[in-house]
Design a protein around this motif. Structure first.
Motif, short mmCIF file in Angstrom:
data_model
loop_
_atom_site.label_atom_id
_atom_site.label_comp_id
_atom_site.label_asym_id
_atom_site.label_seq_id
_atom_site.Cartn_x
_atom_site.Cartn_y
_atom_site.Cartn_z
N GLU A 76 0.82 -1.23 0.00
CA GLU A 76 0.00 0.00 0.00
C GLU A 76 0.85 1.27 0.00
O GLU A 76 0.40 2.33 -0.44
N ARG A 113 -2.83 -3.99 2.67
CA ARG A 113 -3.99 -3.78 3.54
C ARG A 113 -5.27 -3.87 2.73
O ARG A 113 -5.33 -3.39 1.59
N ASP A 115 -8.00 -2.30 2.80
CA ASP A 115 -8.64 -1.05 2.37
C ASP A 115 -7.96 -0.43 1.15
O ASP A 115 -8.42 0.56 0.62
#
Length: 121
Positions: A76, A113, A115
């Motif tokens: 990320e 991650r 998200d």
């Protein structure tokens, strides 16, 4: 970083010893990879995709009994730290090229991650 068991990754020759390269993407992700690879190989690596590719091939030639595990933690950071979309794509394509290259004794493992999944499309 969590423990990665290289024995679960298939590579030729079977039973090859593993070297590990850990990379956290930054503002210049390919340069970060080239620096990490340069430290492993003990050489200076050009901070571009072809420089990384050439250094990987040279390292494999010099270490025929070894395989390389490239661990990218945390992927990320590519979206957070690397501002230019073109540079993100170039880094991701380089990782894909390394992971899919026939004859290159290397595996790429990343963490991401949940998200950030939507940013990968």
């Amino acid at each position: 970083m969590r423990s990665i068991h290289a024995s679960s990754i298939r590579v030729d020759p079977p039973g090859a010893a593993w070297s590990t390269l850990e990379v956290v993407p930054g503002a210049a992700s390919i340069a970060d990879l080239s620096v990490a690879l340069g430290k492993l190989a003990g050489v200076e690596v050009a901070a571009n995709a072809e420089g990384v590719w050439a250094a990987l091939q040279r390292w494999q030639t010099e270490h025929p009994g070894r395989a390389l595990l490239i661990a990218v933690d945390a992927l990320e950071e590519l979206f957070v730290q690397t501002a230019e979309v073109a540079q993100r794509v170039l880094f991701a394509r380089l990782l894909w090229r390394i992971a899919r290259a026939p004859g290159l004794r290397a595996a790429v493992v990343t963490s991401l991650r949940i998200d950030f999944i939507g940013r990968c499309g």
